[in-house]
Design a protein around this motif. Structure first.
Motif, short mmCIF file in Angstrom:
data_model
loop_
_atom_site.label_atom_id
_atom_site.label_comp_id
_atom_site.label_asym_id
_atom_site.label_seq_id
_atom_site.Cartn_x
_atom_site.Cartn_y
_atom_site.Cartn_z
N LEU A 285 0.79 -1.23 0.00
CA LEU A 285 0.00 0.00 0.00
C LEU A 285 0.82 1.28 0.00
CD1 LEU A 285 -3.04 -0.68 2.37
CD2 LEU A 285 -3.01 -0.47 -0.11
N THR B 76 2.26 4.77 1.97
CA THR B 76 1.57 5.79 2.76
C THR B 76 1.54 7.10 2.00
OG1 THR B 76 3.63 6.39 3.88
CG2 THR B 76 2.23 4.74 4.95
N THR C 98 -5.20 7.68 -5.47
CA THR C 98 -4.34 6.65 -4.88
C THR C 98 -4.15 6.89 -3.39
OG1 THR C 98 -3.16 6.26 -6.96
CG2 THR C 98 -2.04 5.61 -4.93
N GLN D 295 -5.24 4.32 -0.45
CA GLN D 295 -4.28 3.81 0.52
C GLN D 295 -4.85 3.85 1.93
OE1 GLN D 295 -1.03 6.43 -0.58
NE2 GLN D 295 0.17 4.73 -1.41
N LYS E 192 -6.14 0.46 3.94
CA LYS E 192 -5.45 0.17 5.20
C LYS E 192 -6.45 -0.05 6.33
CE LYS E 192 -2.02 2.18 8.40
NZ LYS E 192 -2.91 2.31 9.58
N LEU F 27 -1.19 -1.71 -5.77
CA LEU F 27 -1.60 -1.59 -4.37
C LEU F 27 -1.84 -2.95 -3.71
CD1 LEU F 27 -4.04 1.44 -4.71
CD2 LEU F 27 -1.75 1.47 -3.74
#
Length: 260
Positions: free
Chosen positions: A125, A127, A215, A219, A223, A248
């Motif tokens: 993923l 950050t 994106t 993310q 998460k 991802l």
């Protein structure tokens, strides 16, 4: 043998469906939300001679989803569908539902096939430093207004109601990002249940594309969902979008076909 499924069958049904939680996201979610016998929802199961569950058929209003791991009684399920609907919406794993094309007398609509992908962990993923917000009821209109600007989207006339219900019931959530005070990108889940969640509504305003905003939103959303122990899944038919999802951590697990 095919028979109606009851609450007493729940453990066997759950174990059967949970081996493929992404593929069975809609069936699992609908069972958790509405059970086995309401005016708009029913389920049937096909059992082997030794009473082992072999296949499941869900009716949700006028929509039907069959699921099986091996050969099943296609004609038997088709007979149920034909009895209950003249123009059913049929969807499911392509290898399963495409068998209904050979059934005489069943009226299937226009065929649409998409890739089906899932993500089980967040190791790819990354950050983002972007300020991502979780949507509340007061954000519904802004989210729908953004979706309506996206040429690739067909926004249902009940979209506002459906989004509001998802937020109120916890069967969906939406995260978004603002740019210069305006909603610039968002992503949502739908059909969330105890084991899986569908990613929908990923979009960026046309004035803010190529900045990595969608994106960044994904993310954060991915998460949070993954940390709850759920599997993420999604449909896609755009190869460019598919490449982004795979970066991802998504992997193709099959194809999904819908007739409507």
């Amino acid at each position: 043998m095919i028979r109606k499924l009851l609450q007493a069958d729940h453990q066997a049904v759950t174990e059967f469906l949970s081996e493929e939680p992404s593929i069975n996201l809609f069936i699992i979610g609908d069972i958790e939300a509405f059970g086995y016998d309401t005016e708009f929802q029913e389920l049937w199961g096909e059992f082997s001679v030794d009473a082992r569950l072999k296949a499941v058929l869900l009716r949700y209003h006028n929509s039907f989803i069959p699921y099986a791991k091996e050969d099943f009684d296609v004609e038997g399920f088709a007979g149920i569908i034909k009895l209950l609907s003249k123009e059913p919406v049929l969807s499911g794993k392509s290898a399963i539902v495409e068998q209904f094309e050979k059934v005489e007398g069943i009226q299937l609509g226009k065929k649409q096939q998409t890739h089906f992908a899932e993500c089980r962990n967040g190791k790819f993923l990354g950050t983002s430093s972007q300020s991502i917000q979780k949507a509340g009821i007061g954000d519904v209109d802004r989210i729908i207004n953004l979706r309506q600007t996206i040429e690739e989207f067909t926004v249902n006339e009940n979209a506002r109601l459906m989004l509001r219900q998802a937020l109120e019931t916890g069967t969906g959530r939406t995260y978004f990002l603002e740019y210069d005070g305006a909603l610039a990108a968002c992503a949502s889940t739908a059909a969330e249940n105890s084991v899986s969640a569908m990613i929908v509504g990923v979009c960026t305003h046309k004035e803010h594309r190529q900045k990595g905003l969608a994106t960044a939103v994904m993310q954060r959303l991915f998460k949070d969902v993954l940390e709850e122990g759920k599997t993420l899944c999604l449909f896609y038919d755009n190869p460019a979008a598919g490449r982004i999802y795979k970066r991802l951590g998504f992997q193709d697990i099959g194809k999904w076909t819908m007739y409507r």
